[in-house]
Write an enzyme that holds these catalytic residues in place. Structure first.
Site, PDB file in Angstrom:
ATOM      1  CG  HIS A   1      48.536  65.749  57.115  1.00  0.00           C
ATOM      2  ND1 HIS A   1      48.038  66.440  56.048  1.00  0.00           N
ATOM      3  CD2 HIS A   1      47.450  65.369  57.852  1.00  0.00           C
ATOM      4  CE1 HIS A   1      46.719  66.484  56.112  1.00  0.00           C
ATOM      5  NE2 HIS A   1      46.340  65.852  57.200  1.00  0.00           N
TER       6      HIS A   1
ATOM      7  CE  LYS B   1      37.657  64.612  55.394  1.00  0.00           C
ATOM      8  NZ  LYS B   1      39.038  64.499  55.929  1.00  0.00           N
TER       9      LYS B   1
ATOM     10  NE  ARG C   1      43.132  68.296  63.166  1.00  0.00           N
ATOM     11  CZ  ARG C   1      42.491  68.341  61.993  1.00  0.00           C
ATOM     12  NH1 ARG C   1      42.901  69.158  61.060  1.00  0.00           N
ATOM     13  NH2 ARG C   1      41.454  67.576  61.765  1.00  0.00           N
TER      14      ARG C   1
ATOM     15  CB  SER D   1      43.436  69.081  54.109  1.00  0.00           C
ATOM     16  OG  SER D   1      44.563  68.356  54.491  1.00  0.00           O
TER      17      SER D   1
HETATM   18  O1  PNS Z   1      42.152  62.285  56.697  1.00  0.00           O
HETATM   19  P1  PNS Z   1      40.864  61.539  56.916  1.00  0.00           P
HETATM   20  O2  PNS Z   1      39.810  61.994  55.926  1.00  0.00           O
HETATM   21  O3  PNS Z   1      40.409  61.564  58.339  1.00  0.00           O
HETATM   22  O4  PNS Z   1      41.193  60.009  56.546  1.00  0.00           O
HETATM   23  C1  PNS Z   1      40.179  59.031  56.638  1.00  0.00           C
HETATM   24  C2  PNS Z   1      40.677  57.714  56.059  1.00  0.00           C
HETATM   25  C3  PNS Z   1      41.038  57.852  54.595  1.00  0.00           C
HETATM   26  C4  PNS Z   1      41.895  57.238  56.843  1.00  0.00           C
HETATM   27  C5  PNS Z   1      39.513  56.727  56.283  1.00  0.00           C
HETATM   28  O5  PNS Z   1      38.352  57.203  55.638  1.00  0.00           O
HETATM   29  C6  PNS Z   1      39.855  55.329  55.799  1.00  0.00           C
HETATM   30  O6  PNS Z   1      40.493  54.604  56.528  1.00  0.00           O
HETATM   31  N1  PNS Z   1      39.453  55.036  54.543  1.00  0.00           N
HETATM   32  C7  PNS Z   1      39.826  53.843  53.860  1.00  0.00           C
HETATM   33  C8  PNS Z   1      38.711  52.797  53.855  1.00  0.00           C
HETATM   34  C9  PNS Z   1      38.670  52.098  55.171  1.00  0.00           C
HETATM   35  O7  PNS Z   1      39.605  51.472  55.628  1.00  0.00           O
HETATM   36  N2  PNS Z   1      37.516  52.252  55.820  1.00  0.00           N
HETATM   37  C10 PNS Z   1      37.239  51.685  57.104  1.00  0.00           C
HETATM   38  C11 PNS Z   1      37.605  52.665  58.185  1.00  0.00           C
HETATM   39  S1  PNS Z   1      37.097  52.030  59.739  1.00  0.00           S
END
Ligand code: PNS
Length: 157
Positions: free
Chosen positions: A17, A41, A90, A127
């Site tokens: 990250h 998650k 990745r 992670s």
């Molecule tokens: O590290 P990750 O788990 O891939 O991150 C995912 C994250 C937190 C970026 C995604 O779940 C997210 O954007 N969550 C916030 C809520 C939101 O905006 N949801 C719509 C996504 S299209």
């Protein structure tokens, strides 16, 4: 001034990250590493703890800062005037997951997602895997900075 948001779970932040933040920091004036809620998650660290760990791991004088939201990433972007979302890839599997999120975010607000390839030597660092190694007492020093390694050791001691 150009502002970009790097959203993620960052549970916890890894060298992978931090590599992506550093690459984004070269392309934008200001970068916000944004701790978001991934509904699929279960987090180990609280959002506040994840923000604190990211902040501790950023180099002095960095144009990157950390923040958290429990709302939509795009709403946060609009509020702070960000013009782009930056996400690290990745490999092909990451793109498959990220594609729909990027298209949805663009449809909601017109904000594009910029995909950045991270350091190939960190492609295996995730992670979830780091937490698994830490949970079983393995050595995680090459995957996460010392502050994160300490926090993980404390969680699993
Ligand atoms: O590290 P990750 O788990 O891939 O991150 C995912 C994250 C937190 C970026 C995604 O779940 C997210 O954007 N969550 C916030 C809520 C939101 O905006 N949801 C719509 C996504 S299209």
């Amino acid at each position: 001034m150009t502002i970009a948001v790097c959203p993620g779970s960052f549970d916890p932040v890894t060298y992978g990250h931090l590599d992506v933040f550093a690459r984004a920091a070269k392309m934008f004036d200001q970068v916000i590493a944004l701790v978001g809620v991934n509904a699929s998650k279960q987090a180990l660290f609280s959002a506040e703890e994840r923000v604190r760990l990211i902040t501790e791991c950023l180099p002095e004088g960095s144009n990157v800062r950390a923040d958290a939201t429990d709302g939509l990433v795009v709403d946060y972007c609009v509020n702070v005037g960000a013009t782009a979302i930056v996400k690290g890839l990745r490999g092909g599997a990451d793109l498959a997951d990220e594609r729909s999120m990027a298209l949805l975010n663009r449809e909601l607000t017109g904000i594009d997602t910029v995909f950045v390839l991270g350091d190939a030597r960190l492609e295996h660092v995730a992670s979830s895997l780091v937490k698994d190694v830490a949970r079983h007492g393995g050595n995680i020093d090459s995957f996460v900075p010392p502050a994160v390694a300490r926090a993980l050791k404390k969680e699993f001691q």
